[in-house]
Scaffold this motif. Sequence first.
Motif, short mmCIF file in Angstrom:
data_model
loop_
_atom_site.label_atom_id
_atom_site.label_comp_id
_atom_site.label_asym_id
_atom_site.label_seq_id
_atom_site.Cartn_x
_atom_site.Cartn_y
_atom_site.Cartn_z
N GLN A 25 0.68 -1.25 -0.15
CA GLN A 25 0.05 0.13 -0.10
C GLN A 25 0.82 1.10 -0.02
OE1 GLN A 25 -2.20 -0.60 3.60
NE2 GLN A 25 -1.06 0.84 4.73
N THR A 70 12.10 -7.13 8.69
CA THR A 70 12.85 -7.16 10.04
C THR A 70 13.30 -8.49 10.57
OG1 THR A 70 10.76 -7.31 11.42
CG2 THR A 70 11.35 -5.03 10.71
N ALA A 91 10.88 0.79 1.37
CA ALA A 91 9.82 1.80 1.90
C ALA A 91 9.39 1.49 3.27
CB ALA A 91 8.82 1.86 0.85
N SER A 142 13.06 7.73 3.21
CA SER A 142 13.27 8.39 4.65
C SER A 142 12.23 9.25 4.89
CB SER A 142 14.82 9.00 4.34
OG SER A 142 15.11 9.92 5.57
N PRO A 193 -2.77 5.11 2.96
CA PRO A 193 -3.67 4.43 4.12
C PRO A 193 -3.39 4.59 5.51
CG PRO A 193 -3.45 3.15 2.17
CD PRO A 193 -2.38 4.19 1.84
N1 LIG Z 1 2.85 8.67 4.13
C1 LIG Z 1 3.60 9.68 4.42
O1 LIG Z 1 3.23 10.94 4.91
C2 LIG Z 1 5.13 9.61 4.57
C3 LIG Z 1 5.82 10.70 4.88
C4 LIG Z 1 7.19 10.65 4.81
C5 LIG Z 1 7.78 9.31 4.55
N2 LIG Z 1 7.02 8.26 4.68
C6 LIG Z 1 7.60 6.99 4.70
O2 LIG Z 1 7.22 6.35 3.34
C7 LIG Z 1 7.24 4.87 3.83
C8 LIG Z 1 6.00 4.37 3.31
O3 LIG Z 1 4.87 4.85 3.87
P1 LIG Z 1 3.35 4.80 3.52
O4 LIG Z 1 2.55 5.97 4.18
O5 LIG Z 1 3.49 4.94 2.02
O6 LIG Z 1 3.08 3.28 3.71
P2 LIG Z 1 2.14 2.82 4.80
O7 LIG Z 1 2.29 3.15 6.09
O8 LIG Z 1 0.63 3.44 4.11
O9 LIG Z 1 2.41 1.21 4.39
C9 LIG Z 1 3.51 0.57 4.81
C10 LIG Z 1 3.39 -0.98 4.25
O10 LIG Z 1 4.53 -1.36 5.01
C11 LIG Z 1 4.24 -2.70 5.12
N3 LIG Z 1 5.12 -3.02 6.23
C12 LIG Z 1 5.18 -2.88 7.76
N4 LIG Z 1 6.07 -3.40 8.45
C13 LIG Z 1 6.54 -4.29 7.44
C14 LIG Z 1 7.83 -4.98 7.66
N5 LIG Z 1 8.24 -5.45 8.73
N6 LIG Z 1 8.00 -5.82 6.41
C15 LIG Z 1 7.61 -5.61 5.24
N7 LIG Z 1 6.55 -4.64 5.13
C16 LIG Z 1 6.19 -4.04 6.02
C17 LIG Z 1 2.83 -2.47 5.63
O11 LIG Z 1 2.06 -3.89 5.59
C18 LIG Z 1 2.30 -1.59 4.66
O12 LIG Z 1 1.79 -2.36 3.49
C19 LIG Z 1 7.72 4.63 5.10
O13 LIG Z 1 9.09 4.30 5.27
C20 LIG Z 1 7.32 6.02 5.84
O14 LIG Z 1 7.78 6.41 6.80
C21 LIG Z 1 5.63 8.27 4.54
#
Ligand SMILES: NC(=O)c1ccc[n+]([C@@H]2O[C@H](COP(=O)([O-])OP(=O)(O)OC[C@H]3O[C@@H](n4cnc5c(N)ncnc54)[C@H](O)[C@@H]3O)[C@@H](O)[C@H]2O)c1
Length: 255
Positions: A25, A70, A91, A142, A193
């Motif tokens: 996602q 992890t 990611a 990041s 999400p």
């Molecule tokens: N959404 C934001 O506003 C934002 C802003 C800055 C940075 N980020 C970074 O972008 C990245 C993605 O965030 P997002 O909001 O798009 O995603 P999200 O949080 O909506 O989804 C994260 C995905 O990671 C998976 N996941 C969680 N733990 C896991 C593990 N141990 N091994 C494999 N998969 C795992 C989950 O099942 C999920 O599908 C993250 O590193 C987040 O810190 C997000």
Amino acid sequence: MLKKDISFRHMRLDKKNIIVTAAAQGIGRATALKFANEGAKVLATDINEDKLNDLKNENKSIQTMKLDSTNKKDVETFCSSVDKIDVLFHAVGFVHHGTILDCDEDEFARSINVNIFSAYLMTYNLLPKMLKEKKGNIVIVSSAASNVKGVPNRFIYGTTKAALNGFVKAIAIDHIKDGIRCNAILPGTVETPSWEGRVNMADDPVKARSDFIARQAMGRLAQPEEIASLATYLASDESDFVTGTLNLIDGGWTL
Ligand SMILES: NC(=O)c1ccc[n+]([C@@H]2O[C@H](COP(=O)([O-])OP(=O)(O)OC[C@H]3O[C@@H](n4cnc5c(N)ncnc54)[C@H](O)[C@@H]3O)[C@@H](O)[C@H]2O)c1
């Protein structure tokens, strides 16, 4: 002069073997789809198998595999089965809400594990394959909330993302002569999400949503596809001269 003509390339990632983590996602999913549309052979991983299946249904050319990034044993087994890799797009991340006083030892360890250890494990196990080919590319997601910007109630999140920025520079300098590039993407706030989840957990979700948007200089959040566009550039040969960089994509949040 450029080594190869990349100026009008249609499929910008043609035939590249790319592993995407957290692909079920949000940013990871949008990036996996974009990479596949640009001709890459994508192996999409996540802990959420159901949503990986949804991704596969959307684009049948994407291979999927359940993987907890992890888990040392699982990552080792997964990586030993990987034949060829050109790009790792990592990611995986978790947003803890609160100050240092809200972050007990368990929460501290959890964020270190998900946000930093996962990047270490994936890179530690895949980099040797890239070194063998004398070519490889690592892109780490990041955040602007890091050493770039102090964000309220993001104590351990910002700490871990700052560490990832150091991680990227360390890999980049250690392996610059080996044909390896390593860059970071630092998003601002992206409508994913998990962001929706954070908004809905607030006491007043309507206010939380408008507060998030109000802090954006452009008056809107980023869409995951906008992060995927930057990821495509960094994963492609168009960015061959780019390494060790922290690529802010935050709609002016940190201005
Ligand atoms: N959404 C934001 O506003 C934002 C802003 C800055 C940075 N980020 C970074 O972008 C990245 C993605 O965030 P997002 O909001 O798009 O995603 P999200 O949080 O909506 O989804 C994260 C995905 O990671 C998976 N996941 C969680 N733990 C896991 C593990 N141990 N091994 C494999 N998969 C795992 C989950 O099942 C999920 O599908 C993250 O590193 C987040 O810190 C997000």
